[in-house]
Design a protein around this motif. Structure first.
Motif, PDB file in Angstrom:
ATOM      1  N   GLU A 385       0.837  -1.207   0.000  1.00  0.00           N
ATOM      2  CA  GLU A 385       0.000   0.000   0.000  1.00  0.00           C
ATOM      3  C   GLU A 385       0.870   1.254   0.000  1.00  0.00           C
ATOM      4  O   GLU A 385       0.539   2.252  -0.652  1.00  0.00           O
ATOM      5  N   ALA A 386       1.990   1.205   0.711  1.00  0.00           N
ATOM      6  CA  ALA A 386       2.905   2.345   0.705  1.00  0.00           C
ATOM      7  C   ALA A 386       3.534   2.540  -0.669  1.00  0.00           C
ATOM      8  O   ALA A 386       3.755   3.679  -1.123  1.00  0.00           O
ATOM      9  N   VAL A 387       3.851   1.437  -1.354  1.00  0.00           N
ATOM     10  CA  VAL A 387       4.397   1.521  -2.716  1.00  0.00           C
ATOM     11  C   VAL A 387       3.395   2.207  -3.638  1.00  0.00           C
ATOM     12  O   VAL A 387       3.754   3.083  -4.440  1.00  0.00           O
ATOM     13  N   ILE A 388       2.140   1.823  -3.534  1.00  0.00           N
ATOM     14  CA  ILE A 388       1.095   2.425  -4.365  1.00  0.00           C
ATOM     15  C   ILE A 388       0.983   3.913  -4.077  1.00  0.00           C
ATOM     16  O   ILE A 388       0.917   4.745  -4.996  1.00  0.00           O
ATOM     17  N   ALA A 389       0.971   4.279  -2.808  1.00  0.00           N
ATOM     18  CA  ALA A 389       0.848   5.700  -2.433  1.00  0.00           C
ATOM     19  C   ALA A 389       2.017   6.519  -2.949  1.00  0.00           C
ATOM     20  O   ALA A 389       1.868   7.720  -3.238  1.00  0.00           O
ATOM     21  N   ALA A 390       3.188   5.881  -3.102  1.00  0.00           N
ATOM     22  CA  ALA A 390       4.377   6.594  -3.577  1.00  0.00           C
ATOM     23  C   ALA A 390       4.492   6.576  -5.098  1.00  0.00           C
ATOM     24  O   ALA A 390       5.470   7.106  -5.645  1.00  0.00           O
ATOM     25  N   GLY A 391       3.534   5.962  -5.780  1.00  0.00           N
ATOM     26  CA  GLY A 391       3.589   5.900  -7.238  1.00  0.00           C
ATOM     27  C   GLY A 391       4.544   4.858  -7.766  1.00  0.00           C
ATOM     28  O   GLY A 391       4.966   4.928  -8.930  1.00  0.00           O
ATOM     29  N   GLY A 392       4.886   3.858  -6.940  1.00  0.00           N
ATOM     30  CA  GLY A 392       5.812   2.805  -7.355  1.00  0.00           C
ATOM     31  C   GLY A 392       5.093   1.557  -7.788  1.00  0.00           C
ATOM     32  O   GLY A 392       3.878   1.533  -7.957  1.00  0.00           O
ATOM     33  N   ARG A 393       5.867   0.486  -7.959  1.00  0.00           N
ATOM     34  CA  ARG A 393       5.278  -0.781  -8.374  1.00  0.00           C
ATOM     35  C   ARG A 393       6.115  -1.941  -7.854  1.00  0.00           C
ATOM     36  O   ARG A 393       7.306  -1.791  -7.569  1.00  0.00           O
ATOM     37  N   VAL A 394       5.496  -3.098  -7.746  1.00  0.00           N
ATOM     38  CA  VAL A 394       6.138  -4.337  -7.315  1.00  0.00           C
ATOM     39  C   VAL A 394       6.464  -5.176  -8.544  1.00  0.00           C
ATOM     40  O   VAL A 394       5.692  -5.217  -9.508  1.00  0.00           O
TER      41      VAL A 394
END
Length: 449
Positions: A385-394
């Motif tokens: 969820e933090a990755v999504i909020a930061a505009g990143g990806r897995v």
């Protein structure tokens, strides 16, 4: 004929490379089985070397897992600077073969054992991403067998929609059988490697993005969740000096024993750090620099996490968001008394392959390992969820944690990818365990009985 087909189709148990996503499906030992599956109306999933940490390399229980073909002679088009090879051939074999020619291929990736088809489907990246981009950027064309049995050759000028859906598309467009890699005239294979220690993340960030970026760069930390973690930074540039090529790593398979534990990793890390306190500069063959880790020599190192297996988690984010996002993960790990083992951090550049589901993005990426447990899945879900909020990806090639809604929020071109893939696979027959878990093909129909 029917008896022959039945004899070739065997039910087999599969597991991800991390040993935490078990599954089973029918399987066949070569690409010809794909056509058999097409004729029977089965769901189909391609498999390369099986090195994905997630569930991308095996099919659904009622489907068929098909091995990518390999073994045909490499075909070098000298005038066109193209190397054609089978999708099941390893990336390491391609590099070694090219060393006997006047050409080279610039992308190495994390392991020499990955298949060329898997490297294309995962659009893998290496330690030189800022200057060279990812694997798919250097793929000129590929042959792919659709779920209908039709074979298409696609590129950036022919069936380009299928081409861009296949780069980073996790094998969900069809069975890649042949790949053309764009090669270049060979330069010196030697790198001048600079190594130095860092203590704490604040000291790492300036080295990750220096004013003059090196040709290759990465940092490694044995346990990032430790208080004030120490690590090693490696920066390398090409030089004209001569070095001998390394020996081919031996494939050593190992029993499944709990040898890799947080305590063992920290102890080994302390020994290494004590022996590398002073900065050093060495000359290293490029292949040795990229494929020199212990995991390259111990082919079955994944067995050493024992019966529980482990999670390999990787995310990327922009340069502005990345440091704070790493700190967020460190805090989550510490709050859950969890390690972040064998962390590797690499800068990433803006060069894109055009793959609609490609993982690489400008900024930086980190991957780390966590022994599998429900508690680990819980805190990594918070991290996603933090990755999504930061505009990143897995990275999907390593994922075992994401939920479908998280995947959709990370990859902005997912709907475009679905629209393209549905054109070539209207019944959703190409279906891996990953695709079903993340609902990547919501139009997929039940297989024929």
């Amino acid at each position: 004929m029917k008896h022959t087909q039945e004899a070739r189709l065997r039910r087999r148990s599969f597991a991800s490379w991390s040993k935490v996503l078990p599954g089973d499906s029918l399987c066949v030992p070569d690409g010809q089985g794909w056509l058999e599956g097409c004729a029977r109306g089965l769901s189909l999933a391609p498999r390369g070397a099986g090195r994905s940490f997630g569930d991308a390399a095996f099919g659904v229980p009622e489907g068929l897992t098909c091995q990518a073909p390999r073994g045909a002679a490499f075909d070098l088009d000298i005038l066109g600077h193209l190397l054609w090879l089978d999708a099941g051939d390893s990336v390491g074999a391609a590099h070694r073969w090219l060393e006997g020619t006047a050409f080279e291929f610039p992308i190495y990736g994390g392991t020499q054992w990955a298949s060329v088809g898997g490297a294309t489907a995962g659009d893998i990246h290496g330690k030189n991403h800022p200057g060279e981009g990812s694997f798919g950027r250097h793929v000129a064309a590929l042959d792919i067998v659709l779920a209908s049995g039709e074979t298409l050759r696609c590129s950036r000028t022919a069936h380009e929609d299928l081409f861009h859906a296949t780069l980073g598309g996790m094998g969900l467009t069809g069975l890649i059988t042949r790949v053309a890699l764009r090669v270049r005239p060979r330069a010196s294979p030697t790198l001048r490697v600079r190594r130095r220690q860092v203590a704490g993340l604040d000291a790492l960030w300036p080295l990750l993005w220096p004013d003059t970026p090196p040709d290759y760069a990465f940092a490694t930390v044995f346990d990032l969740a430790q208080h004030r973690p120490r690590g090693l930074v490696f920066q390398a540039d090409r030089t004209s000096a001569a070095t001998p090529p390394p020996r081919i790593a031996r494939r050593i398979d190992l029993p499944r024993l709990p040898v890799i534990t947080p305590g063992a990793v920290r102890a080994v890390g302390q020994l290494v750090l004590n022996a590398t306190r002073d900065p050093a500069e060495t000359l290293v063959h490029r292949r040795d620099f990229n494929y020199s880790g212990l995991h390259e020599h111990l082919y079955g190192w994944n067995q050493l996490y024992g019966l529980r297996g482990m999670i390999e988690y990787q995310f990327a984010a922009s340069q502005g968001a990345f440091p704070a996002l790493v700190e967020r993960f460190v805090n989550l790990a510490r709050a859950h008394d969890a390690p972040m083992l064998a962390a590797v951090i690499k800068p990433m550049g803006p060069l894109a392959s055009g793959g609609l589901l490609s993982f690489p993005m400008a900024g930086a990426t980190i991957n780390f390992q966590v022994p599998w447990s429900p508690r680990a899945l819980a805190w990594l879900d918070l991290g996603s969820e933090a990755v999504i909020a930061a505009g990143g990806r897995v990275n999907l090639t390593k994922d075992c944690c994401l939920r479908p809604d998280q995947m959709a929020r990370m990859y902005p071109d997912l709907d475009r990818w679905r629209e393209t893939v549905r054109t070539y696979d209207p019944r959703g027959r190409v279906l891996s365990a990953l695709a079903r878990r993340l609902d990547l093909k919501p139009w997929a129909t039940a297989p024929a009985s």
